[in-house]
Design an enzyme around this catalytic site. Sequence first.
Site, PDB file in Angstrom:
ATOM      1  N   PHE A 156       0.913  -0.902   0.150  1.00 16.62           N
ATOM      2  CA  PHE A 156       0.085  -0.340   0.308  1.00 16.62           C
ATOM      3  C   PHE A 156       0.349   1.375   0.432  1.00 16.62           C
ATOM      4  O   PHE A 156       0.233   2.427   0.201  1.00 16.62           O
ATOM      5  CB  PHE A 156      -0.993   0.599   1.737  1.00 16.62           C
ATOM      6  CG  PHE A 156      -2.093  -1.068   1.291  1.00 16.62           C
ATOM      7  CD1 PHE A 156      -2.759  -1.182   0.644  1.00 16.62           C
ATOM      8  CD2 PHE A 156      -1.777  -2.897   1.981  1.00 16.62           C
ATOM      9  CE1 PHE A 156      -3.844  -2.477   0.317  1.00 16.62           C
ATOM     10  CE2 PHE A 156      -2.094  -3.421   1.902  1.00 16.62           C
ATOM     11  CZ  PHE A 156      -3.534  -3.022   1.387  1.00 16.62           C
ATOM     12  N   ARG A 158       2.868   4.614  -0.997  1.00 17.71           N
ATOM     13  CA  ARG A 158       2.639   5.792  -1.790  1.00 17.71           C
ATOM     14  C   ARG A 158       3.922   5.963  -2.186  1.00 17.71           C
ATOM     15  O   ARG A 158       4.087   6.520  -1.285  1.00 17.71           O
ATOM     16  CB  ARG A 158       2.038   6.625  -1.076  1.00 17.71           C
ATOM     17  CG  ARG A 158       0.506   6.299  -0.839  1.00 17.71           C
ATOM     18  CD  ARG A 158      -0.035   7.620   0.655  1.00 17.71           C
ATOM     19  NE  ARG A 158       0.467   7.534   2.037  1.00 17.71           N
ATOM     20  CZ  ARG A 158       0.379   8.466   3.029  1.00 17.71           C
ATOM     21  NH1 ARG A 158       0.297   8.856   2.342  1.00 17.71           N
ATOM     22  NH2 ARG A 158       1.620   8.135   3.328  1.00 17.71           N
ATOM     23  N   ALA A 259      -9.983  18.426  -4.880  1.00 15.72           N
ATOM     24  CA  ALA A 259      -9.990  18.951  -6.263  1.00 15.72           C
ATOM     25  C   ALA A 259      -9.233  18.879  -7.290  1.00 15.72           C
ATOM     26  O   ALA A 259      -8.216  19.480  -6.604  1.00 15.72           O
ATOM     27  CB  ALA A 259     -11.708  20.021  -6.830  1.00 15.72           C
ATOM     28  N   CYS A 267      -0.830   3.100 -10.275  1.00 10.06           N
ATOM     29  CA  CYS A 267      -2.220   2.395  -9.994  1.00 10.06           C
ATOM     30  C   CYS A 267      -3.413   2.214  -9.826  1.00 10.06           C
ATOM     31  O   CYS A 267      -4.048   1.592 -10.605  1.00 10.06           O
ATOM     32  CB  CYS A 267      -1.138   2.548  -7.785  1.00 10.06           C
ATOM     33  SG  CYS A 267      -0.027   1.749  -7.384  1.00 10.06           S
ATOM     34  N   LYS A 330       2.095  13.501  -8.938  1.00  8.39           N
ATOM     35  CA  LYS A 330       1.897  13.785  -7.881  1.00  8.39           C
ATOM     36  C   LYS A 330       3.992  14.362  -7.708  1.00  8.39           C
ATOM     37  O   LYS A 330       4.262  14.284  -7.862  1.00  8.39           O
ATOM     38  CB  LYS A 330       1.370  12.927  -6.939  1.00  8.39           C
ATOM     39  CG  LYS A 330       2.235  11.417  -6.643  1.00  8.39           C
ATOM     40  CD  LYS A 330       1.334  11.445  -5.149  1.00  8.39           C
ATOM     41  CE  LYS A 330       1.933   9.418  -4.631  1.00  8.39           C
ATOM     42  NZ  LYS A 330       1.531   9.221  -3.835  1.00  8.39           N
TER      43      LYS A 330
HETATM   44  P1  NAD Z   1       8.508  -1.177 -11.886  1.00 11.59           P
HETATM   45  O1  NAD Z   1       7.344  -1.019 -13.280  1.00 11.59           O
HETATM   46  O2  NAD Z   1       8.838   0.646 -11.133  1.00 11.59           O
HETATM   47  O3  NAD Z   1       9.144  -2.426 -11.771  1.00 11.59           O
HETATM   48  C1  NAD Z   1       9.076  -3.592 -12.105  1.00 11.59           C
HETATM   49  C2  NAD Z   1      10.329  -4.004 -12.163  1.00 11.59           C
HETATM   50  O4  NAD Z   1      10.493  -5.184 -12.006  1.00 11.59           O
HETATM   51  C3  NAD Z   1      11.269  -3.158 -13.409  1.00 11.59           C
HETATM   52  O5  NAD Z   1      12.370  -3.020 -12.408  1.00 11.59           O
HETATM   53  C4  NAD Z   1      11.291  -5.020 -14.271  1.00 11.59           C
HETATM   54  O6  NAD Z   1      12.710  -4.671 -14.725  1.00 11.59           O
HETATM   55  C5  NAD Z   1      11.630  -6.004 -13.360  1.00 11.59           C
HETATM   56  N1  NAD Z   1      10.950  -7.225 -13.646  1.00 11.59           N
HETATM   57  C6  NAD Z   1      10.786  -7.628 -15.277  1.00 11.59           C
HETATM   58  N2  NAD Z   1      10.083  -8.807 -15.586  1.00 11.59           N
HETATM   59  C7  NAD Z   1      11.155  -9.436 -14.138  1.00 11.59           C
HETATM   60  C8  NAD Z   1      11.927 -10.679 -13.797  1.00 11.59           C
HETATM   61  N3  NAD Z   1      11.287 -12.160 -15.030  1.00 11.59           N
HETATM   62  N4  NAD Z   1      12.839 -10.901 -12.801  1.00 11.59           N
HETATM   63  C9  NAD Z   1      13.415  -9.726 -12.182  1.00 11.59           C
HETATM   64  N5  NAD Z   1      12.487  -8.017 -12.551  1.00 11.59           N
HETATM   65  C10 NAD Z   1      12.196  -8.108 -13.529  1.00 11.59           C
HETATM   66  O7  NAD Z   1       6.303  -1.385 -10.858  1.00 11.59           O
HETATM   67  P2  NAD Z   1       6.641  -0.957  -9.873  1.00 11.59           P
HETATM   68  O8  NAD Z   1       5.670   0.138  -9.321  1.00 11.59           O
HETATM   69  O9  NAD Z   1       7.130  -0.948  -8.554  1.00 11.59           O
HETATM   70  O10 NAD Z   1       4.894  -2.052  -9.797  1.00 11.59           O
HETATM   71  C11 NAD Z   1       5.308  -3.493  -8.791  1.00 11.59           C
HETATM   72  C12 NAD Z   1       4.197  -4.180  -8.266  1.00 11.59           C
HETATM   73  O11 NAD Z   1       3.943  -3.371  -7.609  1.00 11.59           O
HETATM   74  C13 NAD Z   1       2.751  -3.843  -9.391  1.00 11.59           C
HETATM   75  O12 NAD Z   1       1.966  -4.448  -9.686  1.00 11.59           O
HETATM   76  C14 NAD Z   1       2.410  -2.447  -9.423  1.00 11.59           C
HETATM   77  O13 NAD Z   1       0.583  -2.360  -8.851  1.00 11.59           O
HETATM   78  C15 NAD Z   1       2.351  -2.797  -7.626  1.00 11.59           C
HETATM   79  N6  NAD Z   1       2.442  -1.614  -6.687  1.00 11.59           N
HETATM   80  C16 NAD Z   1       2.894  -0.097  -7.466  1.00 11.59           C
HETATM   81  C17 NAD Z   1       2.885   0.208  -6.284  1.00 11.59           C
HETATM   82  C18 NAD Z   1       3.307   1.873  -6.869  1.00 11.59           C
HETATM   83  O14 NAD Z   1       3.513   2.953  -6.223  1.00 11.59           O
HETATM   84  N7  NAD Z   1       4.449   2.229  -7.741  1.00 11.59           N
HETATM   85  C19 NAD Z   1       2.153   0.653  -5.037  1.00 11.59           C
HETATM   86  C20 NAD Z   1       1.662  -0.318  -4.601  1.00 11.59           C
HETATM   87  C21 NAD Z   1       1.792  -1.456  -5.167  1.00 11.59           C
END
Ligand code: NAD
Length: 443
Positions: A156, A158, A259, A267, A330
């Site tokens: 969760f 941010r 707003a 996300c 943001k």
């Molecule tokens: P991101 O795109 O920043 O990072 C994903 C990483 O995974 C990349 O660096 C990519 O190179 C790597 N990757 C891809 N395939 C791979 C593999 N086979 N082995 C190893 N590494 C590999 O994504 P993120 O923003 O960190 O989000 C990741 C997940 O977390 C998503 O499902 C997202 O919805 C969730 N999430 C994100 C946030 C946020 O604020 N960004 C918050 C909560 C949940």
Amino acid sequence: MSKIAVAGTGYVGLVSGACLADFGNRVICVDTNLEKIEALRSGKIPIFEPGLDDVVARNVAAGRLSFATELASAVKESEVVFVAVGTPPADDGSADLQYVEAVAREIGRAMDGYKVVVDKSTVPVGTARKVRDWIAEELKNRGVSIEFDVVSNPEFLREGSAVQDFTHPDRVVIGAESVRARELMKEVYRALYLNETPYIETGLETAEMIKYASNAFLAVKITFINQVANLCEKVGADVQDVAKAMGRDGRIGSKFLHAGPGYGGSCFPKDTHAMAMIGRDYGEPLSLIETTIAANDSQKTRMVNKIEAGMGGSGSLKGKTIAVLGLAFKPNTDDMREAPAIAICEGLAARGATIRAWDPEAMQEAAWRLAGIKGSLAFAKDEYDALAGTDALVLVTEWNQLRTLDLERVKSLMQAYNFFDLRNVYKRAEVEGMGFRYFGVGR
Ligand code: NAD
């Protein structure tokens, strides 16, 4: 102390890995992106996230955190393997699970003893069971039988306050089916578990649903106040005061009642789409979420219409120069995924305006995300440089330095004095008192 591998070293993987190491665990962060891993190994943090560099440096120095490109050996050296790869939207709006599947299969091919595989990525309900099946299939192909558990542990945090959020979460959610996995997860989160952080244990599907339901709810809340703001403009009410008074009601709460130009980020847009898709797939359409998605898209277009109307109506943007301040979705992040600034810049350019854009951290991102309008776009050196010779200022992302602009200086730089405050940061009287025409959202 747990031995942990984290597959995927993006926003979530890197923050989780570094903070889990800070909790005293031994963590190997793995990514297929060689450049990213090389940067991290040489002490560079590939994303802008306040405080993250300190946590990474401290834990690397303590020998608790390391970086690798090869998942197989990290899996062998760990008992708990987090999956933190991206789950971007597929063409139909559902979550694309190809990266999750690739990691699951790789774990299945590499594991040599009991493992807990933890879904940290945001994934559709039912994915934990798919992950279990993918791993089992690989084990079967190898002709071996090795015990493992799959856990759902949604994140969760941010962006912009990710380290604080990870280390001081409102709750930790653990969806698991075996006592062994639950006990190991308590060990992983021991620092928080002992700290009386609300620790919610559920089944797999419930944990997966908690994440989507939470994000969708926040998206609905933002969209609600945006629609109220749009109505406020028609009836002569001020949404700022409406939201403030609403927020005082403990049942409503004041957060996510601001707003603005619509939500963006990595996300909310993708998770609302994915949840709507799950609803349709199960024959239980979520009309509230479907409407939220459509309303949020039109809120971005509405901002372009607002600017055009403020500048004199249809055709008035042709030949005008507009400063767009703040591009990240943001403040305190360089992330521009689905940022309202993209739709707004593209909309302004399509109507004939030239844009001077600036953001304190997202300029590198903006360079490629706005490449489609590069003929109509110049990147400025700073917030004041962006204003030089412009006909309008459009504040899109409320970075601190953009909340406190020196209005005298702003005015001296612009050639016409139109002030579009899409985050309702400034006081109308003050801005108008300086001789600008002021436009907020819902005021
Ligand atoms: P991101 O795109 O920043 O990072 C994903 C990483 O995974 C990349 O660096 C990519 O190179 C790597 N990757 C891809 N395939 C791979 C593999 N086979 N082995 C190893 N590494 C590999 O994504 P993120 O923003 O960190 O989000 C990741 C997940 O977390 C998503 O499902 C997202 O919805 C969730 N999430 C994100 C946030 C946020 O604020 N960004 C918050 C909560 C949940």
